[in-house]
Design an enzyme around this catalytic site. Structure first.
Site, PDB file in Angstrom:
ATOM      1  N   GLU A   1      -9.786  -1.255   5.482  1.00 40.08           N
ATOM      2  CA  GLU A   1      -8.537  -1.446   6.231  1.00 40.08           C
ATOM      3  C   GLU A   1      -8.806  -1.333   7.731  1.00 40.08           C
ATOM      4  O   GLU A   1      -8.357  -2.153   8.507  1.00 40.08           O
ATOM      5  CB  GLU A   1      -7.502  -0.403   5.800  1.00 40.08           C
TER       6      GLU A   1
ATOM      7  N   SER B   1      -4.396   7.249  12.376  1.00 43.87           N
ATOM      8  CA  SER B   1      -4.199   7.157  13.834  1.00 43.87           C
ATOM      9  C   SER B   1      -5.547   7.228  14.572  1.00 43.87           C
ATOM     10  O   SER B   1      -6.539   7.711  14.033  1.00 43.87           O
ATOM     11  CB  SER B   1      -3.285   8.285  14.312  1.00 43.87           C
ATOM     12  N   ASN B   2      -5.535   6.751  15.821  1.00 41.60           N
ATOM     13  CA  ASN B   2      -6.792   6.733  16.572  1.00 41.60           C
ATOM     14  C   ASN B   2      -7.327   8.142  16.831  1.00 41.60           C
ATOM     15  O   ASN B   2      -8.539   8.346  16.898  1.00 41.60           O
ATOM     16  CB  ASN B   2      -6.588   5.964  17.886  1.00 41.60           C
ATOM     17  N   GLU B   3      -6.420   9.118  16.939  1.00 38.48           N
ATOM     18  CA  GLU B   3      -6.895  10.506  17.121  1.00 38.48           C
ATOM     19  C   GLU B   3      -7.676  10.946  15.884  1.00 38.48           C
ATOM     20  O   GLU B   3      -8.729  11.587  15.986  1.00 38.48           O
ATOM     21  CB  GLU B   3      -5.714  11.464  17.351  1.00 38.48           C
TER      22      GLU B   3
ATOM     23  N   GLN C   1       0.829  -1.210   0.000  1.00 38.25           N
ATOM     24  CA  GLN C   1       0.000   0.000   0.000  1.00 38.25           C
ATOM     25  C   GLN C   1       0.863   1.260   0.000  1.00 38.25           C
ATOM     26  O   GLN C   1       1.584   1.518   0.960  1.00 38.25           O
ATOM     27  CB  GLN C   1      -0.881  -0.012   1.259  1.00 38.25           C
ATOM     28  N   GLY C   2       0.766   2.044  -1.072  1.00 38.82           N
ATOM     29  CA  GLY C   2       1.540   3.285  -1.163  1.00 38.82           C
ATOM     30  C   GLY C   2       0.670   4.509  -0.945  1.00 38.82           C
ATOM     31  O   GLY C   2       0.395   5.252  -1.886  1.00 38.82           O
ATOM     32  N   TYR C   3       0.247   4.686   0.288  1.00 41.75           N
ATOM     33  CA  TYR C   3      -0.542   5.874   0.638  1.00 41.75           C
ATOM     34  C   TYR C   3       0.376   6.928   1.290  1.00 41.75           C
ATOM     35  O   TYR C   3       0.556   8.020   0.785  1.00 41.75           O
ATOM     36  CB  TYR C   3      -1.657   5.503   1.626  1.00 41.75           C
ATOM     37  N   SER C   4       0.950   6.574   2.468  1.00 35.09           N
ATOM     38  CA  SER C   4       1.665   7.557   3.291  1.00 35.09           C
ATOM     39  C   SER C   4       2.953   8.039   2.639  1.00 35.09           C
ATOM     40  O   SER C   4       3.630   7.290   1.933  1.00 35.09           O
ATOM     41  CB  SER C   4       2.022   6.947   4.651  1.00 35.09           C
TER      42      SER C   4
END
Ligand SMILES: Cc1cc2nc3c(=O)[nH]c(=O)nc-3n(C[C@H](O)[C@H](O)[C@H](O)COP(=O)(O)OP(=O)(O)OC[C@H]3O[C@@H](n4cnc5c(N)ncnc54)[C@H](O)[C@@H]3O)c2cc1C
Length: 402
Positions: free
Chosen positions: A248, A387-389, A126-129
């Site tokens: 995801e 992230s959870n935030e 996966q090339g997202y970030s």
């Protein structure tokens, strides 16, 4: 609401248990049970076994090779696999790209790529970030410039992706790329499938706190990608990216994993003693175990709701963010309690202990070697997949309208 399984569902559960007993290689379940590293071949082997049974892409519609299971059947399958210590299904092709291609891909893309995912012909990552584009994913800066020459229409890709899980094994990467910059950020992103063997693609390892090589940086320098590898429409990639992320997140919750890990924790707590009494009878430890068990029971219901929504044609929305937050908190709490249960035995971190064939020190505690590594490794859960935030922001926006 009746949460008991029907006789038919119970019969299905027994079928899954029998299949796992017959077909799950002991070598693989031993590795999972002892939290040892799985190799590329291990994962490919398990995918092939599931595919042989027609159970690999259990979220896909039947016409594309899914088994046509109900939401409850999928839930039962995932739980039983976790309880039997089966390797997890690698999500990138089956659970992430597959649903995107099925919903947004062209007929030619579906015909070509979907069977390859099932047959294990491609290993996707996966090339997202990117550096600077994680939570703020819409700011991705890797560019794809469209052109045409004697060999046909293509994109030239330049930029960098990071945190690419298991990219060292992959031959294909699905990427978010910038195809327009004079518009709102979200409106200039496209979803592109890139062959990692193309000249100009370079993968560099990132070694994590637990000593593992699980993630990578991927660099693109003038990488030529056929225009046929664009999924859906140019500049509409943000819609597809968000659709993929809901799958995801639901997957990361890992209810089945937590059910199995909690059972293991309880077994350890019953054996380990503190001040001459089983740890399970220690009031503060027992209270934490009870708390996490209650949370897990609640999670199971939420998970069923999300799967049922998808089965009914819906797309998991804020619920998948809820599942992600609570599921990962539970998984982290269980690894934290396991580390505590091991006491000083969890202290030394021995990287070699996570590989097959390591002769474990005779401490009489089967889970000791992996307790610290698992604790550290599971910190990632509240970061990746958004992230959870950020999930809390999504929930407040979608449900509270803030
Ligand atoms: C082990 C691991 C594997 C990964 N695998 C992949 C992969 O295969 N492919 C891929 O594309 N990506 C992957 N990721 C990347 C992951 O999705 C990002 O790390 C994640 O989205 C967070 O982005 P960031 O690291 O840039 O942190 P940042 O976005 O810089 O965030 C830093 C901190 O600030 C907080 N924060 C940021 N913005 C806000 C806000 N608006 N409100 C409140 N808090 C905020 C975050 O919650 C976080 O705590 C992986 C990450 C890890 C750790």
């Amino acid at each position: 609401m009746d949460l008991n399984f029907t006789p038919e569902e119970e019969a299905f559960r027994e079928r899954v248990v029998r299949f796992l007993k017959d077909k799950l290689p002991a070598r693989l379940s031993d590795k999972v049970r002892n939290s040892l590293h799985l190799t590329r071949d291990d994962i490919v082997e398990w995918h092939a076994i599931l595919n042989g049974q027609g159970w690999l892409a259990n979220h896909w519609p039947e016409q594309y090779g899914g088994p046509g299971w109900s939401a409850v059947q999928k839930f039962i399958f995932e739980n039983e696999c976790a309880l039997a210590c089966a390797p997890r299904i690698l999500p990138f092709g089956v659970n992430m790209l597959g649903p995107v291609l099925i919903k947004y891909g062209s007929e030619a893309q579906k015909r070509y790529w979907l069977p390859r995912i099932l047959n294990g012909d491609d290993w996707w990552c996966q090339g997202y970030s990117e550096p600077g584009s994680g939570s703020d994913l819409a700011s991705v800066r890797t560019t794809a410039v469209r052109g045409i020459d004697a060999q046909g229409e293509h994109y030239i890709v330049n930029g960098q992706k990071t945190w690419t899980t298991l990219g060292q094994h992959a031959n294909m990467i699905f990427c978010l790329v910038r195809t327009a910059s004079d518009v709102r950020q979200q409106e200039g992103i496209s979803f592109l499938l890139v062959d990692m063997n193309t000249p100009g693609v370079e993968v560099r390892p990132i070694i994590t706190l637990d000593g593992d090589h699980e993630i990578n940086e991927v660099f693109f320098t003038d990488v030529r990608v056929p225009a046929a590898n664009l999924v859906g429409e140019e500049n509409k990639g943000w819609t597809y990216a968000k659709y993929l992320l809901t799958y995801e997140r639901t997957n990361i919750a890992g209810v089945g994993f937590s059910v199995a890990a909690l059972e293991r924790l309880k077994a350890v707590a019953a054996k380990r003693t503190r001040n001459g009494r089983p740890l399970a009878e220690d009031a503060s430890f027992a209270a934490r175990v009870a708390r996490v068990e209650i949370d897990l029971e609640n999670m199971k219901t939420t998970n069923l709701r999300v799967i049922a929504a998808v089965a009914g044609g819906g797309v998991p929305g804020a619920e998948s963010s809820m599942l992600k937050i609570r599921g990962t908190e539970i998984r982290q709490e269980i690894t934290s309690l396991m580390r505590r249960a091991m006491g000083p035995y969890a202290q030394p971190f021995i990287e070699e202990a996570l590989h097959e064939g390591y002769d474990q020190p005779p401490v009489g505690l089967g889970d000791a070697a992996s307790a610290a590594a698992l604790y550290f490794n599971n910190r990632k859960l509240s970061i990746f997949g958004g992230s959870n935030e950020i999930q809390k922001n999504i929930i407040s926006k979608m449900i509270l309208g803030l």
